[in-house]
Write an enzyme that holds these catalytic residues in place. Structure first.
Site, PDB file in Angstrom:
ATOM      1  N   SER A  13       0.821  -1.215   0.000  1.00 32.40           N
ATOM      2  CA  SER A  13       0.000   0.000   0.000  1.00 32.40           C
ATOM      3  C   SER A  13       0.852   1.262   0.000  1.00 32.40           C
ATOM      4  O   SER A  13       0.315   2.354   0.002  1.00 32.40           O
ATOM      5  CB  SER A  13      -0.893  -0.002   1.227  1.00 32.40           C
ATOM      6  OG  SER A  13      -0.083   0.152   2.379  1.00 32.40           O
ATOM      7  N   CYS A  14       2.187   1.121   0.009  1.00 35.18           N
ATOM      8  CA  CYS A  14       3.015   2.331   0.145  1.00 35.18           C
ATOM      9  C   CYS A  14       3.909   2.621  -1.058  1.00 35.18           C
ATOM     10  O   CYS A  14       3.703   3.625  -1.739  1.00 35.18           O
ATOM     11  CB  CYS A  14       3.859   2.241   1.398  1.00 35.18           C
ATOM     12  SG  CYS A  14       2.856   2.327   2.877  1.00 35.18           S
TER      13      CYS A  14
END
Ligand code: NAD
Length: 450
Positions: free
Chosen positions: A276-277
């Site tokens: 998610s990053c």
């Protein structure tokens, strides 16, 4: 202190746990009733090592309370952390969740008599805290900055190690609007002995992007070298990295012993980064630069290599099995990294889409299947899911290793030969011994070795 954390995702909940461990009373504010009830029953809504054990204890001691009452929680808190999602939409950061949460927090501050500090914990592009968050807080609270404080405190935890990272941070970066904001917020971490860096808001914001982009760049650079190695007869990129890692600036010799730094795990070739990053943050920073006419070829290259890297596994497959149409291909590992149940931007899912487009029947396995099996992302892919790795291998024409789970490292060449129609292993994480597999009669190909 009393702390409200808005958002009960990976960062919000894990941060809440770490603050409660420090002895603070934490309100974890979410929107989903079922999730809130689960947390209050000591159940983690997602998998992270140690999370559930801590939750159970902290909930029992009433140090961590999950709630959907945002206004009441913020009013009662000394500090409010905003830890909502900041996805990238069309390669640009989407601040809508931040804006909405900030409006709610601002309204909750209205008429309050105490000095409270609002902290942006989410990853946001430079300028967001001062130019987006601050005006909304002032507008909705009817107060001026100074009557409340503002900080930006980026989070550096790694999924899969999130609880341990949050409990033992390697650094705490506090971007402060002013001294009072920073000093007040720093009291939360009085007991934590680590380097604390005080900066302005924008520096803290960029520090988070620089940290993630550096690691993403290391991965993409390693994958660029792998592409070159794949074109040189007799070269295996894994041997290349062994030689590079031994540089004493990367692996120093202290007291006669070699220290292996964690940084080296980013200087390794594979089928790319996900989660998610890194994918969203590199794209958001790239777009941030583009909007300001700043040329960033390294960042652009990092994103390009990573976007195309899962396709390298398909190329290795095509070199050895043609056509792919009609073949049964097993994919071992679906989450973006081991010890996590997170499927967001997982290279495995990109690879599966490519395999499906090429006409393959895909059989997937992941050790987290009991948690991720019902997730929408997997069902949309229309693949066969198996709860045992050996069942996924059964009658397969090839297998692609997409996530380096320890469980897979135990699979022997004999198992591949016994289960598969054709023992062709495409190792996207280089977890197996090439020599051992080849000697045993498995057709072994991997990223960085052809
Ligand atoms: P996530 O999507 O897992 O969680 C965000 C949560 O916020 C969701 O549960 C959502 O329902 C909730 N939310 C949104 N608006 C809300 C509102 N108004 N009120 C209450 N709840 C609300 O996201 P995440 O992975 O926890 O990431 C959060 C932020 O932290 C992002 O900016 C991310 O870039 C950053 N970050 C993530 C990681 C990581 O490893 N996941 C690490 C460091 C930083």
């Amino acid at each position: 202190m009393k702390i409200a954390v808005i958002g009960t995702g990976y960062v919000g909940l894990v941060t809440g746990v770490s603050l409660a461990v420090l002895g603070h009373t934490v309100y974890c504010v979410g929107r989903d009733k079922a999730k809130i009830n689960a947390i209050n029953a000591g159940k983690a809504p997602f998998y992270e090592p140690q999370l559930e054990q801590f939750l159970k204890k902290l909930v029992k001691k009433k140090l961590l309370i999950a709630t959907d009452q945002l206004t009441g929680s913020v009013k009662d808190a000394d500090i409010t952390l905003i830890a909502v999602g900041t996805p990238t939409v069309d390669d640009k950061i989407d601040l809508s969740a931040i804006e909405k949460a900030t409006k709610q927090v601002g309204s909750a501050l209205k008429n309050g008599k105490r000095y409270q500090v609002i902290v942006v914990k989410s990853t946001v592009v430079p300028g967001t805290s001062e130019k987006v968050v601050l005006p909304i807080l002032e507008k909705y609270s009817g107060k001026k900055i100074g009557e409340f404080g503002l900080c930006m405190n980026p989070e550096f935890l790694r999924e899969g190690n999130a609880v341990s990272d949050a409990l033992h941070p390697d650094r705490i970066v506090i971007g402060q609007y002013d001294d009072t904001s920073g000093k007040t917020y720093a009291k939360v971490y009085t007991k934590v002995k680590t380097d604390k860096l005080f900066t302005n808001l924008q520096t803290a914001e960029l520090t988070k992007y620089a940290a993630n982009s550096l690691l993403a760049t290391m991965i993409s650079f390693s994958n660029e070298i792998a592409r070159i190695a794949e074109h040189i007869e007799g070269v295996d990129v894994m041997d290349v990295w062994k030689g590079v890692h031994l540089d004493h600036r990367l692996s120093p010799i202290v007291g006669g012993k070699r220290i292996t730094s964690g940084f080296l795990s980013y200087i390794l070739s594979g089928c790319g980064y996900g989660g998610s990053c890194f994918p969203k943050d590199t794209k958001a920073l790239l777009n941030f630069a583009k909007e300001r006419d700043i040329t960033t070829p390294i960042l652009a290259g990092t994103v390009f290599i990573n976007t195309t890297q899962p396709g390298r596994m398909l190329s290795l497959l095509k070199d050895n099995i043609d056509p792919i149409k009609g073949k049964r291909i097993a994919v071992l590992g679906l989450t973006f990294k081991p010890n996590s149940d997170d499927l967001r931007q997982s290279p495995a899912l990109v690879l599966i889409r490519l395999l499906k487009e090429a006409g393959a029947t895909v059989v997937g396995h992941d050790p987290m299947m009991n948690i991720i099996g019902d997730k929408k992302e997997l069902h949309e892919l229309d693949i066969i899911l198996k709860s045992k790795a050996q069942d996924a291998l059964s009658h397969a024409d090839a297998v692609c290793i997409a996530t380096s789970w320890d469980e897979y490292k135990k699979l022997t060449p004999a198992i591949f030969k016994k289960q598969m129609a054709n023992p062709l292993v495409i190792d996207g994480r280089r977890i197996f011994s090439k020599d051992q597999f080849i000697a045993a009669g498995v057709v072994y190909k991997g990223i960085g070795y052809r």
